[in-house]
Design a protein around this motif. Structure first.
Motif, short mmCIF file in Angstrom:
data_model
loop_
_atom_site.label_atom_id
_atom_site.label_comp_id
_atom_site.label_asym_id
_atom_site.label_seq_id
_atom_site.Cartn_x
_atom_site.Cartn_y
_atom_site.Cartn_z
N ARG A 298 -78.48 -4.23 -1.68
CA ARG A 298 -79.14 -5.41 -1.45
C ARG A 298 -80.79 -5.30 -2.24
O ARG A 298 -81.39 -4.55 -2.01
CB ARG A 298 -79.78 -5.48 -0.19
N THR A 299 -80.87 -6.34 -3.17
CA THR A 299 -82.14 -6.11 -4.16
C THR A 299 -82.88 -7.40 -3.73
O THR A 299 -82.81 -8.57 -3.44
CB THR A 299 -81.37 -6.59 -5.50
N LEU A 300 -84.38 -6.83 -3.50
CA LEU A 300 -85.22 -7.83 -2.99
C LEU A 300 -86.47 -7.82 -4.16
O LEU A 300 -86.82 -6.71 -4.29
CB LEU A 300 -85.94 -7.32 -1.51
N TYR A 301 -86.73 -8.80 -4.77
CA TYR A 301 -87.75 -9.12 -5.59
C TYR A 301 -89.08 -9.32 -4.70
O TYR A 301 -88.84 -10.37 -3.75
CB TYR A 301 -87.82 -10.21 -6.65
N ALA B 264 -87.00 0.36 4.65
CA ALA B 264 -86.54 0.57 5.95
C ALA B 264 -85.61 -0.33 6.58
O ALA B 264 -84.76 -0.05 7.52
CB ALA B 264 -87.66 0.61 6.94
N ASN B 265 -85.46 -1.74 5.96
CA ASN B 265 -84.54 -2.61 6.18
C ASN B 265 -83.49 -2.66 5.44
O ASN B 265 -82.78 -3.85 5.44
CB ASN B 265 -85.30 -3.95 6.48
N GLY B 266 -83.20 -1.82 4.64
CA GLY B 266 -81.93 -1.59 3.77
C GLY B 266 -82.06 -2.54 2.32
O GLY B 266 -80.87 -2.90 1.70
N PRO C 277 -81.41 -10.61 -7.77
CA PRO C 277 -81.84 -10.52 -6.53
C PRO C 277 -81.01 -11.27 -5.65
O PRO C 277 -80.36 -12.13 -5.79
CB PRO C 277 -83.15 -11.44 -6.62
N ASP C 278 -81.01 -10.45 -4.45
CA ASP C 278 -80.12 -10.96 -3.14
C ASP C 278 -81.16 -11.92 -2.58
O ASP C 278 -80.75 -12.81 -1.72
CB ASP C 278 -79.48 -9.79 -2.29
#
Length: 181
Positions: free
Chosen positions: A4-7, A28-30, A71-72
Motif C-alpha cells: 500500500r503506497t501513501l503519498y 506502523a499502519n502498513g 498511490p493507493d
C-alpha cells in the motif's frame, strides 16, 4: 515495504513540523509513505528524520522514469490556503498540485487537513474551495479536533499548539475507512 503506497503531500504551515510523525504512523499502519512537499514546506522538513521515506520534489525530466509507484491513497497534511484554492481550481503548476489534481481524476482516496488562519479562512474562496474538494470526494479533517463535519480556522498565534495536538490516527483512520468502501 508493503503493498500500500501513501503519498504525503506537505505544504508550508506549522503542521508540516509533524511530517516525520506521519511517516512513522503510516509505516506502523502498513503504508509505504512517499513525501511530496511544496517549496514552502521544505524548510519545515529540513531537521526532521523521515527515515527512508523518499522525498519527491520537482517534476521529472522527459527521460527520467517514474519515481513513485501509483498511490493507493493520499494525505495532504497540512493543506494551506494557497494549495486548497489552486487544487480546487484545477491548477497543476507544481508537482504537488499535479499529484493532487490527478488524484481527483483517478478517484484516489484522499484526506486533506486544511491549516489556515482566520483571516484567510474568512475569504470567500475558502468555503467555496472546500466545497469543491468535498464534492470531488476528498475527505477533509479539522486539524484541531479530527472532525470531518466542520473545519475551523486555526486561531492566529496557535499554529504550533494546534500542530502539537494533531493526531495522525485521524488521517489514517479516515484513509482506511475510505479505502475499504
Amino acid at each position: 515495504m508493503t503493498d500500500r503506497t501513501l503519498y504525503i503531500v506537505v505544504c508550508g504551515a506549522p503542521l508540516a513540523s509533524r511530517t516525520a510523525d506521519g511517516v512513522k504512523a503510516a509505516r506502523a499502519n502498513g503504508w509505504d509513505p512517499y513525501v511530496i512537499p511544496t517549496e514552502a514546506a521544505m524548510p519545515w522538513l529540513a531537521d526532521q528524520d523521515l527515515g527512508d521515506a523518499p522525498v519527491i520534489t520537482g517534476n521529472r525530466t522527459p527521460d527520467e522514469p517514474r519515481r513513485t509507484p501509483p498511490p493507493d491513497a493520499i494525505a495532504v497534511v497540512p493543506m494551506t490556503f494557497n494549495t486548497l484554492n489552486a487544487w480546487a481550481n484545477g491548477n497543476a503548476h507544481t508537482y504537488p498540485l499535479t499529484t493532487l489534481c490527478a488524484a481527483i481524476g483517478a478517484q484516489t482516496p484522499t484526506v486533506a487537513v486544511p491549516f489556515a488562519k482566520q483571516d484567510l479562512a474568512g475569504h470567500p474562496a475558502w468555503l467555496a474551495s472546500l466545497a469543491v474538494l468535498r464534492y470531488a470526494g476528498i475527505s477533509v479533517i479539522d486539524p484541531s479536533s479530527g472532525a470531518t463535519n466542520s473545519i475551523d480556522p486555526v486561531a492566529s498565534g496557535t499554529g504550533a499548539e494546534t500542530a502539537e495536538r494533531f493526531d495522525w490516527a485521524w488521517v489514517l483512520g479516515v484513509l482506511n475507512s475510505v479505502g475499504n468502501r
